[in-house]
Design a protein around this motif. Structure first.
Motif, PDB file in Angstrom:
ATOM      1  N   LYS A  12      -1.823   3.904  -4.989  1.00 33.69           N
ATOM      2  CA  LYS A  12      -3.535   5.008  -5.793  1.00 33.69           C
ATOM      3  C   LYS A  12      -3.609   4.342  -6.711  1.00 33.69           C
ATOM      4  CE  LYS A  12      -4.396   7.863  -2.271  1.00 33.69           C
ATOM      5  NZ  LYS A  12      -3.749   9.255  -1.371  1.00 33.69           N
TER       6      LYS A  12
ATOM      7  N   ILE B 218       2.255   9.054  -4.550  1.00 38.02           N
ATOM      8  CA  ILE B 218       1.289   8.053  -4.678  1.00 38.02           C
ATOM      9  C   ILE B 218      -0.165   8.553  -5.193  1.00 38.02           C
ATOM     10  CG2 ILE B 218      -0.126   6.593  -2.954  1.00 38.02           C
ATOM     11  CD1 ILE B 218       2.454   6.992  -0.886  1.00 38.02           C
ATOM     12  N   ALA B 219      -0.216  10.180  -5.442  1.00 34.36           N
ATOM     13  CA  ALA B 219      -1.521  10.259  -5.700  1.00 34.36           C
ATOM     14  C   ALA B 219      -1.811  11.042  -7.143  1.00 34.36           C
ATOM     15  CB  ALA B 219      -1.675  11.599  -4.444  1.00 34.36           C
TER      16      ALA B 219
ATOM     17  N   SER C 169       1.081  -1.313   0.327  1.00 31.28           N
ATOM     18  CA  SER C 169      -0.601   0.239   0.424  1.00 31.28           C
ATOM     19  C   SER C 169       0.993   1.138  -0.165  1.00 31.28           C
ATOM     20  CB  SER C 169      -0.569   0.297   1.070  1.00 31.28           C
ATOM     21  OG  SER C 169      -0.056   0.546   2.661  1.00 31.28           O
ATOM     22  N   GLY C 170       0.569   2.163  -0.172  1.00 30.51           N
ATOM     23  CA  GLY C 170       1.110   3.776   0.158  1.00 30.51           C
ATOM     24  C   GLY C 170       1.524   3.552   1.298  1.00 30.51           C
ATOM     25  N   SER C 171       0.731   3.916   2.153  1.00 38.77           N
ATOM     26  CA  SER C 171       1.602   4.031   3.297  1.00 38.77           C
ATOM     27  C   SER C 171       3.249   2.840   3.718  1.00 38.77           C
ATOM     28  CB  SER C 171       1.261   3.950   4.336  1.00 38.77           C
ATOM     29  OG  SER C 171      -0.518   4.887   4.827  1.00 38.77           O
TER      30      SER C 171
ATOM     31  N   HIS D  54       1.583  11.209   4.339  1.00 40.55           N
ATOM     32  CA  HIS D  54       1.813   9.980   3.219  1.00 40.55           C
ATOM     33  C   HIS D  54       1.960   8.443   3.344  1.00 40.55           C
ATOM     34  CE1 HIS D  54       5.054  13.039   1.429  1.00 40.55           C
ATOM     35  NE2 HIS D  54       5.169  13.860   2.539  1.00 40.55           N
ATOM     36  N   GLY D  55       0.457   9.060   4.635  1.00 38.09           N
ATOM     37  CA  GLY D  55      -0.334   7.455   5.040  1.00 38.09           C
ATOM     38  C   GLY D  55      -0.407   7.681   6.287  1.00 38.09           C
TER      39      GLY D  55
ATOM     40  N   GLU E 282       5.377  15.582  -0.954  1.00 36.41           N
ATOM     41  CA  GLU E 282       4.432  15.153  -2.591  1.00 36.41           C
ATOM     42  C   GLU E 282       5.137  16.623  -3.471  1.00 36.41           C
ATOM     43  OE1 GLU E 282       0.151  14.694  -0.520  1.00 36.41           O
ATOM     44  OE2 GLU E 282       1.865  15.770   1.580  1.00 36.41           O
TER      45      GLU E 282
ATOM     46  N   VAL F 246       5.907   4.426   2.091  1.00 38.54           N
ATOM     47  CA  VAL F 246       6.881   5.563   2.479  1.00 38.54           C
ATOM     48  C   VAL F 246       7.098   4.871   3.289  1.00 38.54           C
ATOM     49  CG1 VAL F 246       6.088   6.942   3.917  1.00 38.54           C
ATOM     50  CG2 VAL F 246       4.698   7.158   1.631  1.00 38.54           C
TER      51      VAL F 246
ATOM     52  N   ASP G  96       6.928  11.688  -2.929  1.00 39.03           N
ATOM     53  CA  ASP G  96       5.763  10.983  -2.826  1.00 39.03           C
ATOM     54  C   ASP G  96       4.934  11.329  -3.545  1.00 39.03           C
ATOM     55  OD1 ASP G  96       3.387  10.208  -2.091  1.00 39.03           O
ATOM     56  OD2 ASP G  96       3.369  10.074  -0.240  1.00 39.03           O
TER      57      ASP G  96
HETATM   58  C1  LIG Z   1      -3.220   8.466   0.122  1.00 40.64           C
HETATM   59  C2  LIG Z   1      -1.290   8.433  -0.344  1.00 40.64           C
HETATM   60  C3  LIG Z   1      -0.731   8.202   0.257  1.00 40.64           C
HETATM   61  C4  LIG Z   1      -1.149   6.455   1.831  1.00 40.64           C
HETATM   62  O1  LIG Z   1      -1.260   5.602   0.444  1.00 40.64           O
HETATM   63  P1  LIG Z   1      -2.198   4.275   1.318  1.00 40.64           P
HETATM   64  O2  LIG Z   1      -2.869   3.702   0.094  1.00 40.64           O
HETATM   65  O3  LIG Z   1      -3.466   5.097   1.900  1.00 40.64           O
HETATM   66  O4  LIG Z   1      -1.753   3.690   2.485  1.00 40.64           O
HETATM   67  C5  LIG Z   1       0.465   7.861   0.743  1.00 40.64           C
HETATM   68  N1  LIG Z   1       1.014   9.360  -0.118  1.00 40.64           N
HETATM   69  C6  LIG Z   1       0.319  10.443  -0.846  1.00 40.64           C
HETATM   70  C7  LIG Z   1       0.737  11.115  -1.366  1.00 40.64           C
HETATM   71  C8  LIG Z   1      -1.103   9.635  -0.453  1.00 40.64           C
HETATM   72  O5  LIG Z   1      -2.073  10.592  -1.240  1.00 40.64           O
END
Ligand SMILES: *Cc1c(COP(=O)(O)O)cnc(C)c1O
Length: 435
Positions: A280, A253-254, A116-118, A151-152, A217, A121, A251
Motif C-alpha cells: 500500500k 500492508i495497511a 502487490s499486497g496480495s 489479506h488480499g 494484521e 501474502v 501483514d
Molecule cells: C490491501 C491489503 C492487502 C492486499 O493488498 P493488494 O495490494 O490490494 O493486493 C493485504 N493485506 C492487507 C492487510 C491489506 O489491507
C-alpha cells in the motif's frame, strides 16, 4: 496519442466494459471520473473538487502529484522503466531493500520484492511452508489466523481472510483449509484477561504440528471490519508461536509506514514477526509494489536445503520504477513530521467524531492514529451517502456499516476539519439524526 473514445460518451463505454473493485458490471453506482489530483484534492472531469479521505486505500500518504515523487519516477524512467530480476539486478532494488532492513525491527534482514499486497501474502505463506520443508517438517502446511481478517484477493490470501466476509463458500474447491481463531475483542491492555487468548491458544496447542505460521494484521484489522485490538493480544500470540514452533507473519500492508502512529503496528506490542508483509503506502500510492521481509535464519534455512531456490518469481519483481519511487517516498516520510500529523488527525477525530457516539444509529466510534471510524447500526445506502459526500466536496468510501477515513498525512488542519464536518453531516443526514 489520439483518444479513440468520443469525448461525450467515453464514460458510457467504461460503464459497460470495465470492472471496478467488488462491484457488478451493470447496475452499480457509476464511478466518478477523476481528471487530475493535487495534494489532498481530486478534481473531477466536471471541475468539482473533492478532499480525499481515503488516501486511495491507505496508499497516498504524501498526497497526489508530489514533486519529489514525480521527479524520482521521471529520473528512473529516463534510465529504464523495467528490467527482469532473474539474473539481473539494479541499484533501486538494493537501495529499497537497505531502507526496509533499516526501518524494520533488527531481525528482519532479507527482502523479497513483489507486485502487490496480495502477492506478498502468497509469498509469505509459501516462505513459511518452504522453511518448515527445509527443516524436515513438510507436514507443517497450514495457517492459523484470526477471524475478521483481510489479506488480499488471490486464492492463497483469500483462504486466510474472514470466511464470511471473504465468501469462502463460493470458492470452497480452490481455497485451502486453515485454522480460524475468534477475532480478538479486547481493545486495551488495561482490560486484558487471560480468556481473551483462550480460543487461539487452544487451536495452536492442538494443531501446531500442522501449522506453518500464524498470519494476522497487527493491532488494526482493516478491510475485514476496521477493528482495533490490544497490543497484549499480539504479545501473547508471539509467545504462543515461539512455544509451539510456529512462525508469525505480520501483514502490515495497511498499517505500515506510520498510519497507526508508529512506523509499524508491531512496535506497539514491542514484538518482531518472523515474516512481515508491506505494501500500500510503500510507493506513496504511485505504483503497485510490495515487500516481504524475513530473518536471516529463515532466508538461510530455505537457501541451504533442497530445493534451495525459493519458489516464487513474478515477471515484474522489483520493478525499478516502483522501487525508485518507494525510495523517495520512504525518505520523504522520514524527513516529514509524520508523527505530529498523525497525532493531529487523532485529535481532530476525537473532537469531531466522538460526539457522534451519542447519535441514534451510530454503534461505535473508533480512532487509531490516522484512522477514524464510525460504525453504524445498519449498512449504509451507498448510492445516497456517496452522493451526499460528493455534493459536500469530500471523497469517503464506506463499506457495509462502516464510514471511515484515513487521510493523506499532509492534510492541513483546515482541510481535515472540512473533511470530518462533511463526513459527519452526511452521516447525520442519512440517519435523520440531529447534529
Ligand atoms: C490491501 C491489503 C492487502 C492486499 O493488498 P493488494 O495490494 O490490494 O493486493 C493485504 N493485506 C492487507 C492487510 C491489506 O489491507
Amino acid at each position: 496519442m489520439p483518444n479513440i473514445l468520443d469525448d461525450n460518451n467515453w464514460l458510457d463505454f467504461e460503464k459497460t466494459h470495465v470492472w471496478h473493485p467488488y462491484a457488478p458490471l451493470e447496475g452499480a453506482l457509476p464511478p466518478y471520473p477523476v481528471k487530475h489530483a493535487q495534494g489532498v484534492r481530486l478534481t473531477l472531469e466536471d471541475g468539482r473538487e473533492l478532499i480525499d479521505g481515503m488516501s486511495s486505500w491507505w496508499s497516498v500518504i504524501h498526497g497526489y502529484n508530489h514533486p519529489v515523487l514525480n521527479n524520482a519516477a521521471k529520473e528512473q524512467l529516463d534510465k529504464m522503466a523495467h528490467v527482469m530480476f532473474g539474473g539481473l539486478t539494479h541499484r533501486p532494488a538494493a537501495e529499497l531493500a537497505a531502507r526496509l532492513v533499516n526501518l524494520t525491527p533488527e531481525p528482519l534482514q532479507r527482502v523479497f520484492l513483489c507486485d502487490s499486497g496480495s502477492v506478498s501474502v502468497e509469498v509469505a505463506i509459501k516462505m513459511a511452508i518452504q522453511y518448515w520443508y527445509a527443516k524436515g517438517q513438510p507436514g507443517k502446511q497450514r495457517m492459523l489466523t484470526i477471524r475478521r481478517g483481510y489479506h488480499g484477493d488471490t486464492c492463497g490470501a483469500m483462504a486466510v481472510c474472514d470466511p464470511e466476509t471473504g465468501m469462502h463458500h463460493l470458492f470452497t474447491e480452490v481455497l485451502s483449509e486453515h485454522f480460524f481463531a475468534d477475532a480478538p475483542t479486547v481493545v486495551s491492555d488495561a482490560d486484558w484477561q487471560d480468556d481473551d487468548i483462550a480460543n487461539f491458544r487452544n487451536l495452536i496447542e492442538t494443531n501446531h504440528e500442522q501449522i506453518a505460521a500464524v498470519i494476522l494484521e497487527p493491532i488494526v484489522q482493516g478491510a475485514g471490519g476496521m477493528r482495533f485490538y490490544a497490543p497484549e493480544y499480539l504479545r501473547q500470540v508471539r509467545a504462543l508461536c515461539d512455544a509451539n514452533n510456529v512462525l508469525l507473519i505480520a501483514d502490515e500492508i495497511a498499517t505500515g509506514f506510520g498510519r497507526t502512529g508508529t512506523l509499524f503496528a508491531c512496535e506497539q506490542a514491542d514484538i518482531t514477526p518472523d515474516i512481515m508483509c508491506l505494501g500500500k503506502a510503500i510507493t506513496g500510492g504511485y505504483m503497485t509494489l510490495a515487500a516481504v521481509l524475513t530473518t536471516a535464519e529463515i532466508g538461510t534455512t530455505i537457501s541451504t536445503n533442497a530445493p534451495k531456490a525459493f519458489m516464487h518469481g513474478p515477471t515484474f519483481m522489483a520493478n525499478p520504477l516502483a522501487c525508485a519511487v518507494a525510495n523517495a517516498s520512504i525518505d520523504l516520510l522520514l524527513e516529514s513530521p509524520w508523527q505530529e500529523r498523525i497525532e493531529a488527525m487523532s485529535e481532530a477525530f476525537a473532537r469531531l467524531l466522538i460526539p457522534c457516539q451519542e447519535w441514534e444509529g451510530v454503534a461505535d466510534v473508533r480512532i487509531k492514529g490516522g484512522i477514524g471510524v464510525l460504525e453504524l447500526n445498519q449498512p449504509v445506502n451507498m448510492v445516497s451517502i456517496t452522493k451526499r459526500f460528493v455534493d459536500k466536496g469530500v471523497w469517503v468510501r464506506p463499506f457495509g456499516k462502516l464510514v471511515y477515513v484515513m487521510p493523506p498525512y499532509i492534510i492541513s488542519d483546515e482541510d481535515l476539519n472540512l473533511l470530518l464536518t462533511a463526513m459527519t453531516e452526511a452521516v447525520a443526514e442519512e440517519l435523520g439524526a440531529v447534529c
